[in-house]
Design an enzyme around this catalytic site. Structure first.
Site, PDB file in Angstrom:
ATOM      1  N   GLU A 157     -25.429   3.734  15.607  1.00 15.71           N
ATOM      2  CA  GLU A 157     -26.790   3.266  15.921  1.00 15.71           C
ATOM      3  C   GLU A 157     -26.890   2.844  17.388  1.00 15.71           C
ATOM      4  OE1 GLU A 157     -29.336   3.371  13.890  1.00 15.71           O
ATOM      5  OE2 GLU A 157     -28.281   3.905  12.033  1.00 15.71           O
ATOM      6  N   ARG A 173     -11.626  25.001  10.379  1.00 14.19           N
ATOM      7  CA  ARG A 173     -10.941  23.729  10.605  1.00 14.19           C
ATOM      8  C   ARG A 173      -9.463  23.824  10.290  1.00 14.19           C
ATOM      9  NH1 ARG A 173     -14.884  18.863  10.389  1.00 14.19           N
ATOM     10  NH2 ARG A 173     -16.792  19.986  10.804  1.00 14.19           N
ATOM     11  N   GLY A 187      -5.987  11.627   9.089  1.00 12.64           N
ATOM     12  CA  GLY A 187      -6.843  10.672   8.391  1.00 12.64           C
ATOM     13  C   GLY A 187      -6.911  10.978   6.900  1.00 12.64           C
ATOM     14  N   HIS A 238       0.786  -1.234   0.000  1.00 13.17           N
ATOM     15  CA  HIS A 238       0.000   0.000   0.000  1.00 13.17           C
ATOM     16  C   HIS A 238       0.817   1.283   0.000  1.00 13.17           C
ATOM     17  CE1 HIS A 238      -2.513  -3.208   1.754  1.00 13.17           C
ATOM     18  NE2 HIS A 238      -3.402  -2.702   0.929  1.00 13.17           N
ATOM     19  N   SER A 246     -13.844  18.873  16.504  1.00 12.57           N
ATOM     20  CA  SER A 246     -14.508  19.445  15.315  1.00 12.57           C
ATOM     21  C   SER A 246     -16.025  19.450  15.468  1.00 12.57           C
ATOM     22  CB  SER A 246     -14.135  18.655  14.067  1.00 12.57           C
ATOM     23  OG  SER A 246     -14.577  17.315  14.194  1.00 12.57           O
ATOM     24  N   ASP A 247     -16.537  18.630  16.379  1.00 11.95           N
ATOM     25  CA  ASP A 247     -17.982  18.615  16.607  1.00 11.95           C
ATOM     26  C   ASP A 247     -18.250  18.176  18.048  1.00 11.95           C
ATOM     27  OD1 ASP A 247     -17.068  16.153  14.904  1.00 11.95           O
ATOM     28  OD2 ASP A 247     -18.699  15.400  16.138  1.00 11.95           O
ATOM     29  N   ARG A 300      -3.269   4.384  -4.316  1.00 10.66           N
ATOM     30  CA  ARG A 300      -4.688   4.522  -3.937  1.00 10.66           C
ATOM     31  C   ARG A 300      -5.047   5.928  -3.461  1.00 10.66           C
ATOM     32  NH1 ARG A 300      -7.581  -0.626  -2.138  1.00 10.66           N
ATOM     33  NH2 ARG A 300      -6.280  -2.272  -2.998  1.00 10.66           N
ATOM     34  N   ARG A 342      -5.035  16.486   3.781  1.00  8.26           N
ATOM     35  CA  ARG A 342      -4.506  17.206   4.946  1.00  8.26           C
ATOM     36  C   ARG A 342      -3.018  16.924   5.097  1.00  8.26           C
ATOM     37  NH1 ARG A 342      -8.763  17.520   9.764  1.00  8.26           N
ATOM     38  NH2 ARG A 342     -10.071  19.096   8.803  1.00  8.26           N
ATOM     39  N   MET A 385     -11.875   7.584  15.458  1.00  5.44           N
ATOM     40  CA  MET A 385     -12.011   6.240  14.906  1.00  5.44           C
ATOM     41  C   MET A 385     -10.683   5.520  14.622  1.00  5.44           C
ATOM     42  SD  MET A 385     -15.245   6.899  12.348  1.00  5.44           S
ATOM     43  CE  MET A 385     -15.374   5.168  11.944  1.00  5.44           C
ATOM     44  N   GLU A 386      -9.569   6.004  15.194  1.00  7.20           N
ATOM     45  CA  GLU A 386      -8.276   5.408  14.822  1.00  7.20           C
ATOM     46  C   GLU A 386      -7.296   5.126  15.963  1.00  7.20           C
ATOM     47  OE1 GLU A 386      -9.431   8.245  13.304  1.00  7.20           O
ATOM     48  OE2 GLU A 386     -10.100   7.419  11.406  1.00  7.20           O
ATOM     49  N   ARG A 442      -0.842  10.448  15.536  1.00  4.12           N
ATOM     50  CA  ARG A 442      -2.072  10.743  14.789  1.00  4.12           C
ATOM     51  C   ARG A 442      -2.445  12.197  15.018  1.00  4.12           C
ATOM     52  NH1 ARG A 442      -6.975  10.631  12.859  1.00  4.12           N
ATOM     53  NH2 ARG A 442      -8.811  10.922  14.180  1.00  4.12           N
ATOM     54  N   ILE A 443      -2.774  12.900  13.939  1.00  2.00           N
ATOM     55  CA  ILE A 443      -3.307  14.260  14.052  1.00  2.00           C
ATOM     56  C   ILE A 443      -4.665  14.225  13.365  1.00  2.00           C
ATOM     57  CG2 ILE A 443      -1.188  15.618  14.347  1.00  2.00           C
ATOM     58  CD1 ILE A 443      -0.926  15.881  11.350  1.00  2.00           C
ATOM     59  N   GLY A 444      -5.721  14.436  14.143  1.00  2.00           N
ATOM     60  CA  GLY A 444      -7.045  14.273  13.548  1.00  2.00           C
ATOM     61  C   GLY A 444      -8.106  15.025  14.304  1.00  2.00           C
ATOM     62  N   SER A 445      -9.326  14.834  13.868  1.00  2.63           N
ATOM     63  CA  SER A 445     -10.440  15.505  14.529  1.00  2.63           C
ATOM     64  C   SER A 445     -11.196  14.510  15.402  1.00  2.63           C
ATOM     65  CB  SER A 445     -11.378  16.131  13.495  1.00  2.63           C
ATOM     66  OG  SER A 445     -11.853  15.126  12.633  1.00  2.63           O
TER      67      SER A 445
HETATM   68  N1  HPA Z   1     -17.549  10.364  15.693  1.00  5.20           N
HETATM   69  C1  HPA Z   1     -16.538   9.610  15.256  1.00  5.20           C
HETATM   70  N2  HPA Z   1     -15.442  10.130  14.751  1.00  5.20           N
HETATM   71  C2  HPA Z   1     -15.341  11.467  14.693  1.00  5.20           C
HETATM   72  C3  HPA Z   1     -16.352  12.293  15.127  1.00  5.20           C
HETATM   73  C4  HPA Z   1     -17.508  11.715  15.664  1.00  5.20           C
HETATM   74  O1  HPA Z   1     -18.440  12.415  16.069  1.00  5.20           O
HETATM   75  N3  HPA Z   1     -15.962  13.585  14.907  1.00  5.20           N
HETATM   76  C5  HPA Z   1     -14.741  13.532  14.354  1.00  5.20           C
HETATM   77  N4  HPA Z   1     -14.355  12.253  14.224  1.00  5.20           N
END
Ligand code: HPA
Length: 234
Positions: A162, A217, A20, A4, A203-204, A43, A24, A180-181, A87-90
């Site tokens: 869910e 962002r 991710g 990969h 971010s949220d 990819r 970025r 998620m990582e 890791r650098i992420g949201s």
């Molecule tokens: N859920 C999962 N992963 C995320 C979220 C979330 O609300 N925001 C940024 N990454």
């Protein structure tokens, strides 16, 4: 070259920052690195190597979710000798005191399911950050004046959740945010005796329902890249 990653031997630095989003990675490499060179585009998963304050560093996308990150982190560690992976992420905030744009340094990551579940089976392994990186990142964030929280996060396998009851349990148990990582990154680092950390920007917000406007962002992401670079090299 691996399955990969198209980089030649020696083209990847010992320190790798992993957002991710591959775009970025491109943005951060062009903004923060001297002489960034694209070393992977298999990819569309872009990776760049350059220098920051004279230190060699690679910024390589991980993709979204633990199965994707696991592919890249495994190959970066086992085939390219990466020693420090950040890791650098949201992330989504899970506590009212955590605000949009704040930074979370993930001390541990709780997860229901990771690509490592197969070997852990009934064991509840506790993936945790490298202390030296965590400590250095906190000092860098303090120096920048970025509001920063240190604690546990939740690495989920799903964005469109869910199971709101799981999020409620995470909030109830003091978990700061969801992404998620990180859990798989920490587990792989432990397995291969490498250093890992997740530096996350909120971010949220799962409690208030707020979300960062897209134009904000980029600036928040830049703070996080600088914190990660200082953590790796200071
Ligand atoms: N859920 C999962 N992963 C995320 C979220 C979330 O609300 N925001 C940024 N990454």
């Amino acid at each position: 070259m691996t399955i990969h990653i198209g980089a030649k031997p020696g083209e990847i630095a010992e320190t790798v920052l992993m957002p991710g989003d591959p775009y970025r990675a491109k943005w951060a490499a062009e903004k923060f690195l001297k002489n960034p060179m694209c070393i992977n585009e298999v990819r569309g998963m872009l990776g760049f190597t350059g220098t920051w304050n004279g230190n060699r560093v690679t910024i390589h996308g991980s993709g979204m979710g633990m199965p994707s990150l696991s592919i890249y982190a495994n190959e970066l560690i086992s085939d390219y000798g990466a020693q420090t992976l950040i890791r650098i992420g949201s992330c989504g905030a899970m506590q009212p005191q955590v605000k949009l744009r704040d930074v979370i340094l993930a001390m541990t990551s709780t997860t229901l399911s990771t690509p490592s579940r197969g070997i852990m089976r009934e064991l509840n392994f506790a993936p945790c950050a490298d202390w030296s990186l965590l400590h250095a990142a906190f000092k860098a964030a303090e120096a920048k004046g970025t509001p920063t929280h240190v604690g546990g996060i939740y690495s989920s396998d799903v964005f469109y959740d869910e199971r709101p009851d799981l999020n409620e349990q995470m909030t109830r148990h003091g978990i700061l945010g969801v992404e998620m990582e990180a859990a798989e990154l920490y587990t792989l680092a432990a397995r291969h005796n490498r250093r890992a950390l997740a530096v996350l920007t909120v971010s949220d917000h799962l409690v208030t329902g707020e979300a960062l406007p897209s134009e904000d962002r980029e600036r928040s992401f830049g703070d996080m890249v600088e914190i990660a670079l200082h953590a790796a090299f200071d």
